[in-house]
Structure formats: C-alpha cells, structure tokens
Design an enzyme around this catalytic site. Sequence first.
Site, PDB file in Angstrom:
ATOM      1  N   HIS A 112       7.574  -2.203   2.565  1.00 54.36           N
ATOM      2  CA  HIS A 112       7.309  -0.767   2.580  1.00 54.36           C
ATOM      3  C   HIS A 112       8.858   0.035   2.573  1.00 54.36           C
ATOM      4  O   HIS A 112       9.014   0.928   1.778  1.00 54.36           O
ATOM      5  CB  HIS A 112       6.638  -0.038   3.767  1.00 54.36           C
ATOM      6  CG  HIS A 112       5.496  -0.782   4.077  1.00 54.36           C
ATOM      7  ND1 HIS A 112       4.605  -1.394   3.042  1.00 54.36           N
ATOM      8  CD2 HIS A 112       4.647  -1.374   5.138  1.00 54.36           C
ATOM      9  CE1 HIS A 112       3.489  -2.122   3.524  1.00 54.36           C
ATOM     10  NE2 HIS A 112       3.603  -1.997   4.948  1.00 54.36           N
ATOM     11  N   ASP A 115       7.864  -7.102   8.765  1.00 53.03           N
ATOM     12  CA  ASP A 115       6.745  -6.261   8.760  1.00 53.03           C
ATOM     13  C   ASP A 115       6.811  -5.123   7.842  1.00 53.03           C
ATOM     14  O   ASP A 115       6.012  -4.558   7.183  1.00 53.03           O
ATOM     15  CB  ASP A 115       6.180  -5.841  10.046  1.00 53.03           C
ATOM     16  CG  ASP A 115       4.849  -5.042  10.149  1.00 53.03           C
ATOM     17  OD1 ASP A 115       3.822  -5.877   9.724  1.00 53.03           O
ATOM     18  OD2 ASP A 115       4.720  -4.212  10.951  1.00 53.03           O
ATOM     19  N   HIS A 146       0.794  -1.108  -0.110  1.00 53.21           N
ATOM     20  CA  HIS A 146      -0.086  -0.055   0.035  1.00 53.21           C
ATOM     21  C   HIS A 146       0.893   1.342  -0.081  1.00 53.21           C
ATOM     22  O   HIS A 146       0.254   2.403  -0.135  1.00 53.21           O
ATOM     23  CB  HIS A 146      -0.824   0.060   1.260  1.00 53.21           C
ATOM     24  CG  HIS A 146      -0.517   0.244   2.487  1.00 53.21           C
ATOM     25  ND1 HIS A 146       0.253  -0.626   3.251  1.00 53.21           N
ATOM     26  CD2 HIS A 146      -0.350   1.323   3.383  1.00 53.21           C
ATOM     27  CE1 HIS A 146       0.437  -0.285   4.241  1.00 53.21           C
ATOM     28  NE2 HIS A 146       0.276   1.197   4.342  1.00 53.21           N
ATOM     29  N   GLU A 167       6.782   5.017  13.681  1.00 52.26           N
ATOM     30  CA  GLU A 167       5.211   4.854  14.195  1.00 52.26           C
ATOM     31  C   GLU A 167       5.427   5.036  15.872  1.00 52.26           C
ATOM     32  O   GLU A 167       5.913   4.539  16.472  1.00 52.26           O
ATOM     33  CB  GLU A 167       4.691   3.435  13.994  1.00 52.26           C
ATOM     34  CG  GLU A 167       4.666   3.224  12.405  1.00 52.26           C
ATOM     35  CD  GLU A 167       3.864   1.854  12.164  1.00 52.26           C
ATOM     36  OE1 GLU A 167       2.679   2.001  11.550  1.00 52.26           O
ATOM     37  OE2 GLU A 167       4.611   0.945  12.314  1.00 52.26           O
TER      38      GLU A 167
HETATM   39  C1  BG6 Z   1       1.394  -2.375   7.719  1.00 54.68           C
HETATM   40  C2  BG6 Z   1       2.285  -3.075   8.666  1.00 54.68           C
HETATM   41  O1  BG6 Z   1       1.705  -3.140   6.603  1.00 54.68           O
HETATM   42  O2  BG6 Z   1       1.837  -1.171   7.539  1.00 54.68           O
HETATM   43  C3  BG6 Z   1       1.749  -2.173   9.995  1.00 54.68           C
HETATM   44  O3  BG6 Z   1       1.842  -4.573   9.054  1.00 54.68           O
HETATM   45  C4  BG6 Z   1       2.154  -0.859   9.872  1.00 54.68           C
HETATM   46  O4  BG6 Z   1       2.517  -2.854  11.231  1.00 54.68           O
HETATM   47  C5  BG6 Z   1       1.557  -0.308   8.752  1.00 54.68           C
HETATM   48  O5  BG6 Z   1       1.689  -0.293  11.039  1.00 54.68           O
HETATM   49  C6  BG6 Z   1       2.145   1.155   8.531  1.00 54.68           C
HETATM   50  O6  BG6 Z   1       1.075   1.494   7.277  1.00 54.68           O
HETATM   51  P1  BG6 Z   1       1.116   3.248   7.237  1.00 54.68           P
HETATM   52  O7  BG6 Z   1       0.340   3.368   5.901  1.00 54.68           O
HETATM   53  O8  BG6 Z   1       0.112   3.649   8.324  1.00 54.68           O
HETATM   54  O9  BG6 Z   1       2.421   3.896   7.312  1.00 54.68           O
END
Ligand code: BG6
Length: 485
Positions: A239, A234, A177, A215
């Site tokens: 990402h 994770d 995402h 985070e």
């Molecule tokens: C997810 C992880 O893929 O991405 C989570 O499993 C994380 O642990 C999240 O909190 C973060 O996504 P975003 O878009 O909030 O940065």
Amino acid sequence: MAHTMVIFGASGDLTSRKLIPALFRLFQRGKLPPNSRIVGVSRSDFNSEAWREQLRISTSGFLGADFDAQAFNAFAEQVHYFSCDINNANDFPPLADFLGKVEGGEKADRVYYVATMPQLYETTIVQLGASGMACDSQAARRIVLEKPFGTNLETARKLNQTLQKVFREDQVYRIDHYLGKETVQNILVLRFANSIFEPIWNRNFIDHIQITVAESVTVGRRADYYDRSGVLRDMFQNHLFQLLMVTAMESPARFTADLVRDEKVKVLRSVRDLVGGDFANCGVRGQYAGYLKENGVAAESPTESFAALKLHIDNWRWKGVPFYLRSGKGLSCRTTQIVVEFKEPPHILFGKGKQAIPQANRLVIQIQPAEGIQLHFQSKVPDAEMKIRQSQLDFRFDGTGNEKYSDAYQRLLLDALLGDASLFARNDEVELAWRIIDPIIAAWRSPAAPELHTYPIGGWGPDESGEWMDSQLRSWFDVCPVISG
Ligand code: BG6
C-alpha cells in the site's frame, strides 16, 4: 459477451465481507455487466441454495439498513456454488463442466478470483492450467490474486514463475486495494489533468513528501498472521509503495495499463539502495505497548507494528527530496494522507523575529477516511500591519456531487471483469517492491538493527520518530483528518 466470476475460497472471510457485498452493490447500481454469474468454489459441502442463504445473512449484516432483500433475491439468481478440493486434480474437470453448464454453453469471459489461503495460490494456478481452464482461445480467462503476493522476493518470484507457466502476464491481476480507492486515483487526475501542479511537483519547489497510513486499531484477531508479517510486509511493500509510486511517477503517454505501470515501476527502480549504516539510520521501528500480550504473538517478538522510513528517489525530478513513509497500528486515529511540503519562500518580507519565518506551503492529500485536499498558505491577518498567518483552502472529494461512489473492491472487481488492468500490480512492480523491503527487514532482524521502541497506544508512534524528524530539521504532520468526512 457473458461474464463469470469464479471465486476460489468461497467460504472465507474475504468473500463474505468484501467480494460478495461489492458484487451485490455493483448489481444494485446496474454496473455488473449483463449476463454475469458468480460461482463460489470451496471445499465446504454447500449447494448453491445453501450458499446463497449464507451470503444473504452475511451481506445483510454487512450492509445493515442499506440491505435490500428484494434486490438480493434477484442478485442471488446469478450466484452458484461448486464444492471442490483445490488439492485434488480430479475435482477440476467436473468444475469445468459445472461452469460450462452455468454459462449455458455460451462463450463467457471468466475471472478466477483466488481468495484462498496464500498457501493454496500455487496449487490453484497449477490445477487451472492442468485442467485446460486457463486457455483463452474462445473467451478471456483472467486470474485475480489477493495480497500477500509472496512474503519476500524469493517467494514472490516463485509465485510469478508458476503463474507464467499457466497465464500470460496480461491475464494476471494482482490486487492492491489501495489502487481501488477513488482518492488514490484522484492523485493521478490532480497531477496529470491540471496544469498548475506539475510544474512545481519536483526538487526545485518541494522540500520533502510525507506518506502516512495511520491506523488506530491494534492487531486484534489477526495477531498470528501479523506477527509473522509486521508493518513492512503488511503495509509498506504494497500500500505505501503504491502511494509512493502514484505520487512520484512521471506522466504516461497514454492512460493504458502497461504505460501507467511502466511509469510506476521506474519509480521503484530509482529508489536509492540502502547500504551499510543506512539501515540503522533510514528509519524508526516501534511496537505498541501491550503488543507482546496479544493472543498469537510470539514471546519477545521483534515484529514492528510501526515503522517510519526515509527513501530517496534518484532521478532528475526528485534528486535530494526525501520521501518519508510511515505506518503503524495503535495510533491516534485512522488517517491516510500524503503531505507535500514545499520549500520556504526565498526571501522574507513580512513580520519580525520568529514570526517572520512563514510556515511552509503544504498540500495535504487526504486519502481516507476524510477524502479531499487541503492547501496551506500564508495570508494577512486582517486589521494588523503586515502580520501573516497560515490559512487553508479545502476541497472535499465527496462534496462535489451526490453520487455514492464505490468502495475499492467494487472498482477492482469491475475492472477485472472488463479486462482493465491499470489498477493492478504487475509482476516487476511486486518484485521490485520486495527487493527494496527485503534488505530492510533483514537488517532490522540482525544484531545491528536499530532499537525497537515501545510506544503508547493512541499517539503517533514512538517519540523517537519525532526526534528523528527533528534531527533532520523537519517535523511530521501529526494531524488527524484535516477535512471532515
Ligand atoms: C490490509 C492490511 O492490507 O490493509 C491490514 O493487511 C490493514 O493490516 C488494511 O489494516 C488497511 O486497509 P484500509 O483500506 O482500511 O486502509
């Protein structure tokens, strides 16, 4: 052409929290292609009416004051439900009939969105193949797979092999995402639609690059999953590596799915292998204080909730430029940022003593929650000889227009419906990412692992992370969003 989105895992959290609100927003914005239907599939014994009602409640809760009940009623007319046990091959021919009925005998492009538990991915793929539902001779058949794509190289490969028996690679859409975020896509535009950045985007001008996904949340209710996963699986394998690839890749010849992904893959191929003592020195591991008391975490768990890694990309552009990647939970704020730190000016002209050493120019690319770019540069202190100070130029990504742009899932769902795979991960990309992460995880679980440092919630991870950077004569850019959202 009509479109059908078939969501396996219809009663799950992802469907109600992300997929349906995103599809509804697309519908409201007039972006959902005409003649689109959404079919939820899961084992729960709903009918279409009951599922619509459940979605109405969850979506209104999710959208709050922005929820438009009338628009939802119109949207819900296109929403259907079929109860099916993925483990039961006999349930698939009736599902195929149901889809045919929903489509009213029309030819329709179909997207199978697999939002089930990961343990069911392979069975879903096999059943789709066996029931003839993957065959795209009449209309497109695509499959979207949610993260995690395997838990290591071996399981990712196995999943890819299962997919390849049923679908061609161009039918497969692997979601990350982060690629759906507008500010991530904007990195490509910043780099490849301007002529002022690319000439300096290399080892001659850049000292190093920092990619931080911080985070403030802790693992919360996901402790059970997280403890088996840890921050490297994770966040890094997917990402952070996506951010690394878009920051470091070469320009593709054209903006097409495969050419973009070819360039991204070359970045991962160029990441220098870590060997021997590198594993102890290439990064810092941390766990927030109180992690071991989270419900679902194993006693004496060695799982990292924070990691910092230094990677090198061995190619002409990046030789000698370290990429520092870091991510963690329980940190001081939520911020995703890429900091490009340039080299110091070659000759110092202004100021005396310590003051004479200007801070390096930096380009801070703010991905979220603030969205924009900040350039740090030196300027003269007014009314004071030739004293210099650091100044900033800000660009706010959302400050330039009134449009309310989509969240990542809206963009990715739409691309999957329309058959644009540019923002999805390819099989080789995913496998290469695991190839880099697996040896680090193995080394960090071995007796030779570097120490797991405990850090207090609300900071920037273990002190050792800062000390590790100091030892390399660099420092983290520990600043919460520099551009207000
Ligand atoms: C997810 C992880 O893929 O991405 C989570 O499993 C994380 O642990 C999240 O909190 C973060 O996504 P975003 O878009 O909030 O940065």
